[in-house]
Motif scaffolding. Structure first.
Motif, PDB file in Angstrom:
ATOM      1  N   ASP A 175       0.852  -1.193   0.000  1.00 59.09           N
ATOM      2  CA  ASP A 175       0.000   0.000   0.000  1.00 59.09           C
ATOM      3  C   ASP A 175       0.890   1.245   0.000  1.00 59.09           C
ATOM      4  OD1 ASP A 175       0.361   1.150   2.801  1.00 59.09           O
ATOM      5  OD2 ASP A 175      -0.293  -0.865   3.310  1.00 59.09           O
ATOM      6  N   ALA A 176       0.288   2.385  -0.362  1.00 60.59           N
ATOM      7  CA  ALA A 176       1.057   3.601  -0.640  1.00 60.59           C
ATOM      8  C   ALA A 176       1.906   4.052   0.548  1.00 60.59           C
ATOM      9  CB  ALA A 176       0.111   4.721  -1.066  1.00 60.59           C
ATOM     10  N   LYS A 177       1.337   4.028   1.751  1.00 66.34           N
ATOM     11  CA  LYS A 177       2.065   4.510   2.928  1.00 66.34           C
ATOM     12  C   LYS A 177       3.260   3.615   3.228  1.00 66.34           C
ATOM     13  CE  LYS A 177       1.167   6.119   7.635  1.00 66.34           C
ATOM     14  NZ  LYS A 177       0.134   6.273   8.701  1.00 66.34           N
ATOM     15  N   LEU A 178       3.058   2.308   3.150  1.00 76.50           N
ATOM     16  CA  LEU A 178       4.138   1.359   3.422  1.00 76.50           C
ATOM     17  C   LEU A 178       5.214   1.437   2.346  1.00 76.50           C
ATOM     18  CD1 LEU A 178       5.259  -0.892   5.172  1.00 76.50           C
ATOM     19  CD2 LEU A 178       3.831  -2.521   3.921  1.00 76.50           C
ATOM     20  N   ARG A 179       4.793   1.684   1.123  1.00 74.42           N
ATOM     21  CA  ARG A 179       5.744   1.833   0.019  1.00 74.42           C
ATOM     22  C   ARG A 179       6.728   2.946   0.284  1.00 74.42           C
ATOM     23  NH1 ARG A 179       3.567   1.471  -6.191  1.00 74.42           N
ATOM     24  NH2 ARG A 179       5.704   1.675  -6.786  1.00 74.42           N
ATOM     25  N   LEU A 180       6.212   4.073   0.745  1.00 75.28           N
ATOM     26  CA  LEU A 180       7.068   5.229   1.007  1.00 75.28           C
ATOM     27  C   LEU A 180       8.087   4.913   2.092  1.00 75.28           C
ATOM     28  CD1 LEU A 180       4.486   8.171   0.874  1.00 75.28           C
ATOM     29  CD2 LEU A 180       6.143   7.499  -0.866  1.00 75.28           C
ATOM     30  N   ARG A 181       7.630   4.263   3.155  1.00 74.38           N
ATOM     31  CA  ARG A 181       8.526   3.968   4.272  1.00 74.38           C
ATOM     32  C   ARG A 181       9.597   2.948   3.869  1.00 74.38           C
ATOM     33  NH1 ARG A 181       5.148   2.104   8.039  1.00 74.38           N
ATOM     34  NH2 ARG A 181       5.935  -0.019   8.311  1.00 74.38           N
ATOM     35  N   LEU A 182       9.176   1.895   3.170  1.00 76.02           N
ATOM     36  CA  LEU A 182      10.118   0.845   2.803  1.00 76.02           C
ATOM     37  C   LEU A 182      11.076   1.314   1.702  1.00 76.02           C
ATOM     38  CD1 LEU A 182      10.847  -1.951   3.648  1.00 76.02           C
ATOM     39  CD2 LEU A 182       9.203  -2.881   2.026  1.00 76.02           C
ATOM     40  N   ARG A 183      10.610   2.230   0.872  1.00 80.60           N
ATOM     41  CA  ARG A 183      11.469   2.801  -0.168  1.00 80.60           C
ATOM     42  C   ARG A 183      12.696   3.471   0.441  1.00 80.60           C
ATOM     43  NH1 ARG A 183       8.835   7.849  -2.960  1.00 80.60           N
ATOM     44  NH2 ARG A 183       9.568   8.786  -1.022  1.00 80.60           N
ATOM     45  N   ASP A 184      12.467   4.292   1.456  1.00 81.82           N
ATOM     46  CA  ASP A 184      13.577   4.982   2.115  1.00 81.82           C
ATOM     47  C   ASP A 184      14.489   3.994   2.844  1.00 81.82           C
ATOM     48  OD1 ASP A 184      12.508   7.343   1.182  1.00 81.82           O
ATOM     49  OD2 ASP A 184      11.438   7.787   3.037  1.00 81.82           O
ATOM     50  N   GLU A 185      13.886   3.012   3.495  1.00 81.54           N
ATOM     51  CA  GLU A 185      14.676   2.038   4.243  1.00 81.54           C
ATOM     52  C   GLU A 185      15.489   1.147   3.309  1.00 81.54           C
ATOM     53  OE1 GLU A 185      12.512  -0.177   7.138  1.00 81.54           O
ATOM     54  OE2 GLU A 185      11.511   1.591   7.949  1.00 81.54           O
ATOM     55  N   LEU A 186      14.947   0.872   2.142  1.00 80.06           N
ATOM     56  CA  LEU A 186      15.624  -0.009   1.198  1.00 80.06           C
ATOM     57  C   LEU A 186      16.960   0.598   0.758  1.00 80.06           C
ATOM     58  CD1 LEU A 186      15.627  -2.579  -0.453  1.00 80.06           C
ATOM     59  CD2 LEU A 186      14.170  -1.450  -2.140  1.00 80.06           C
ATOM     60  N   ARG A 187      16.962   1.882   0.474  1.00 82.50           N
ATOM     61  CA  ARG A 187      18.231   2.521   0.084  1.00 82.50           C
ATOM     62  C   ARG A 187      19.226   2.464   1.247  1.00 82.50           C
ATOM     63  NH1 ARG A 187      20.911   5.650  -3.549  1.00 82.50           N
ATOM     64  NH2 ARG A 187      22.430   7.057  -2.635  1.00 82.50           N
ATOM     65  N   ARG A 188      18.751   2.749   2.460  1.00 79.53           N
ATOM     66  CA  ARG A 188      19.646   2.694   3.626  1.00 79.53           C
ATOM     67  C   ARG A 188      20.262   1.306   3.776  1.00 79.53           C
ATOM     68  NH1 ARG A 188      19.199   0.342   8.243  1.00 79.53           N
ATOM     69  NH2 ARG A 188      16.970  -0.073   8.001  1.00 79.53           N
ATOM     70  N   ILE A 189      19.438   0.272   3.624  1.00 79.87           N
ATOM     71  CA  ILE A 189      19.911  -1.108   3.794  1.00 79.87           C
ATOM     72  C   ILE A 189      20.962  -1.455   2.734  1.00 79.87           C
ATOM     73  CG2 ILE A 189      19.202  -3.534   3.597  1.00 79.87           C
ATOM     74  CD1 ILE A 189      16.479  -2.605   4.842  1.00 79.87           C
ATOM     75  N   LEU A 190      20.682  -1.102   1.481  1.00 80.52           N
ATOM     76  CA  LEU A 190      21.619  -1.432   0.414  1.00 80.52           C
ATOM     77  C   LEU A 190      22.937  -0.685   0.589  1.00 80.52           C
ATOM     78  CD1 LEU A 190      19.312  -1.577  -2.746  1.00 80.52           C
ATOM     79  CD2 LEU A 190      20.049  -3.430  -1.264  1.00 80.52           C
ATOM     80  N   LYS A 191      22.859   0.571   0.994  1.00 83.45           N
ATOM     81  CA  LYS A 191      24.080   1.346   1.194  1.00 83.45           C
ATOM     82  C   LYS A 191      24.858   0.844   2.411  1.00 83.45           C
ATOM     83  CE  LYS A 191      24.113   3.950  -2.341  1.00 83.45           C
ATOM     84  NZ  LYS A 191      25.179   3.753  -3.345  1.00 83.45           N
TER      85      LYS A 191
END
Length: 368
Positions: A175-191
């Protein structure tokens, strides 16, 4: 910096006619995240699947970590399991009969290269902590939410530290709200892990947040590969401009071009100065693209200052969208703020030259 992924003149045909991937070239240095962005059918997912070995290219060469894994001209094709890659799909693809811990531990126990040795439990625990699931290790995976299951899928792909992580619209089922949160976290995790990533999406905001560089594709071709700021502020052509949000288009004719600036005659609206990446010449028909948020209402700057008329306002809480007519052409203008500052009727407007982009007019089909 060495390339974790190198793609050279990649071609993929499924049948007679236009190729799904048409002469694509780019590289991904180690530790970088490259996002392939474009509409459905543009070739971005096919490119990723060729890298994964799930599709067999028709031509070109793919190298991962300096090792050629696909080169049809030499009849060379390395199987997916031998490519040292991780994959995260739209669907979570978790094993429902296993716990979270068992799902993440699976590749360590069953891959030929399980991640360079070390204790399996330690690796699983550290990876679950990284994705925010440290307290969920013993839970049945079927008891998790969609966002949590996608984190399990990500952890499972990261735990053995592959050379390259491939992500095919992994947030699209959330869902849209979860997408936004996980999007930001995904970059942090990969970096945080130093992972090299190739990410596919049709979502411009997702691409800008996640990518160190963005490659915009259309009809199997890679139109532009550049950092997000360059894609956003210096789109290579009218399709890239339109697809990344420059929905306003003014039609005119080139009067002259000096360096990277062109002067465009807009007819009744007057003349406009615009940046252009193309070798436009006097007399050429031109399309000037600009973003709604770059137009300044109620201001009269030193260049590209006009008088328009507000014909409609749409108040949206934190912003207001205005429809403005000038010289027989229409613009959509976005203004941030909790109050609508401009009433219907005459209004000054400035179109900053660096945010006006002139391209050769090749018809509406060129940007559709």
């Amino acid at each position: 910096m060495s390339s974790a992924l190198l793609i050279e003149n990649l071609v993929k045909r499924f049948a007679a006619g236009k190729p799904a991937v048409d002469g694509v070239n780019f590289d991904v240095p180690a530790g970088e995240i490259v996002v392939l962005l474009g509409p459905s059918g543009c070739g971005k997912t096919t490119t990723l699947r060729c890298v994964a070995g799930l599709e067999h290219p028709t031509g070109g060469r793919i190298s991962i970590g300096g090792r050629v894994v696909s080169e049809p001209e030499r009849n060379l094709l390395v199987s997916p399991r031998e490519r040292d890659i991780g994959m995260v799909f739209q669907s979570y693809a978790v094993w429902p009969h296993m716990t979270v811990k068992q799902n993440v531990a699976y590749p360590l126990k069953h891959r030929r290269n399980g991640g360079g040795g070390g204790d399996v439990d330690t690796k699983v625990r550290e990876t679950l902590e990284l994705v925010g699931l440290g307290d969920y290790a013993e839970r049945p995976v079927t008891s998790l939410s969609g966002g949590q299951m996608q984190r399990v899928a990500l952890a499972r792909s990261l735990v053995y530290r592959p050379q390259l992580l491939l992500l095919d619209e992994p947030l699209s089922n959330l869902d849209a709200k979860l997408r936004l949160r996980l999007r930001d976290e995904l970059r942090r995790i990969l970096k945080q892990t130093g992972m090299t990533g190739l990410y596919v999406t049709h979502d411009q905001a997702e691409a800008v947040v996640l990518g160190d560089r963005i490659g915009v594709m259309r009809d199997g071709k890679l139109l532009q590969m550049a950092p997000p700021g360059e894609i956003y502020n210096r789109p290579a052509d009218s399709f890239v401009a339109n697809f990344t949000g420059a929905a306003n288009v003014l039609l005119g004719k080139v009067l002259e071009r000096k360096g990277e600036r062109a002067t465009i005659d807009l007819g009744a609206a007057g003349r406009i100065e615009a940046w252009t990446p193309q070798p436009l010449q006097a007399g050429d028909k031109a399309r000037v693209a600009l973003r709604a948020e770059n137009i300044r209402l109620g201001e009269r700057g030193p260049t590209n200052a006009f008088t328009g008329r507000v014909v409609e306002r749409r108040y949206q809480g934190m912003q207001t969208v205005y429809d403005v007519e000038f010289g027989g052409q229409k613009l959509e203008v976005l203004e941030l703020g909790t109050a609508a500052r401009h009433q219907d009727g005459e209004v000054a407007l400035t179109l900053p030259p660096d945010t006006c982009w002139a391209y050769r007019d090749e018809g509406q089909s060129a940007i559709d």
